[in-house]
Design an enzyme around this catalytic site. Structure first.
Site, PDB file in Angstrom:
ATOM      1  CG  ASP A   1     -33.919 -40.300  23.221  1.00 22.65           C
ATOM      2  OD1 ASP A   1     -33.221 -39.395  23.718  1.00 22.65           O
ATOM      3  OD2 ASP A   1     -33.772 -41.493  23.498  1.00 22.65           O
TER       4      ASP A   1
ATOM      5  CG  HIS B   1     -33.694 -48.810  24.607  1.00 24.11           C
ATOM      6  ND1 HIS B   1     -34.316 -49.220  25.764  1.00 24.11           N
ATOM      7  CD2 HIS B   1     -33.085 -47.636  24.931  1.00 24.11           C
ATOM      8  CE1 HIS B   1     -34.083 -48.346  26.719  1.00 24.11           C
ATOM      9  NE2 HIS B   1     -33.327 -47.371  26.244  1.00 24.11           N
TER      10      HIS B   1
END
Ligand code: GLP
Length: 243
Positions: A67, A138
């Site tokens: 990410d 997450h």
């Protein structure tokens, strides 16, 4: 799902580095999926140490990171590209041209997501994906929601993630509100997964994610369905489960 418990952060990091070292030694041209955050810093340190001792060679390794914050350039100190360079890539013999992080400055958001998916496919998929976990479960920046997002996408960060990550920024307002992240399918397609988890503040989410129901409200719970997952934690992170 295998659990490896280290007594503290350093032992956890060495155990995670063992698993990554095994991958690098047995397949020197592996594609490693890499992660940022405080949890894997010790793992990277240990891999650097082993490289310096002459035990590991990263010259044929290719990497793809999970990410990146949207809006930050790679030379911004809080960008994940900067993190990877300073905590790992700059200290081993990896070819930087073989390291990949989503482009936080991409103007065409959908185009960047499609480019990243194509890139992972063109590399032949991920051999080993390293992960951390957020307090809300997450993985990458796949936040709790009603569905599992499959592919790379741009996500609005949860308030709890912004709060947690604000410790690294001068002020909370500086934390980007959006990020690019690999999707759950990208992660689940990795042939092996190694997750590092440290600290008592992660104990509740460990119990929920790996011993509770599989649900997109706890994105890491999907890992229960993966055939080759190693969860490497310290005693504090594992304090609410019995192994
Ligand atoms: C961040 C990252 C995740 C990371 C998580 C936990 O938001 N996007 O990839 O796993 O938070 O970070 P830490 O290891 O610092 O607790």
């Amino acid at each position: 799902m295998r659990f490896y418990c280290g007594k503290d952060y350093d032992e956890m990091s060495r155990k995670a580095a063992n698993l990554i070292s095994a991958q690098v030694l047995t397949k020197p041209d592996s594609v490693l999926g890499l992660a940022t955050g405080s949890s894997p810093i010790g793992t990277y340190k240990e891999l650097i140490r082993r490289y310096e001792m002459g035990d590991l060679d990263f010259s044929s390794i290719r990497t793809v990171n999970l990410d990146e914050y949207k809006g930050l350039s790679g030379d911004h100190e809080q960008s994940y590209r900067y993190f990877m360079d300073t905590h790992f890539f700059d200290h081993v013999n990896i070819d930087k041209a073989n390291t990949n992080v989503p482009n936080g400055l991409a103007e065409d958001t959908d185009g960047e997501c499609a480019r990243y998916d194509d890139l992972i496919a063109s590399m032949g998929g991920i051999d080993l994906q390293l992960l951390g976990i957020g307090h809300n479960g997450h993985i990458g920046f796949n936040e709790p929601e009603d569905i599992f997002r499959k592919e790379t996408h741009c996500v609005a960060l949860a308030e709890s993630t912004i709060n947690a990550n604000s410790r690294l920024f001068e002020k909370k307002e500086d934390v980007p509100r959006y990020a690019f992240t690999m999707g759950i399918k990208n992660i689940m397609m990795a042939r092996k997964i190694v997750m590092v988890i440290s600290g008592e503040d992660k104990a509740d989410i460990v119990a929920k994610a790996f011993f509770g129901p599989v649900t997109p409200q706890v994105p890491a719970s999907i890992l229960q369905l993966h055939p080759d997952v190693s969860i490497v934690g310290d005693a504090a992170a594992f304090s609410k489960i019995s192994l």
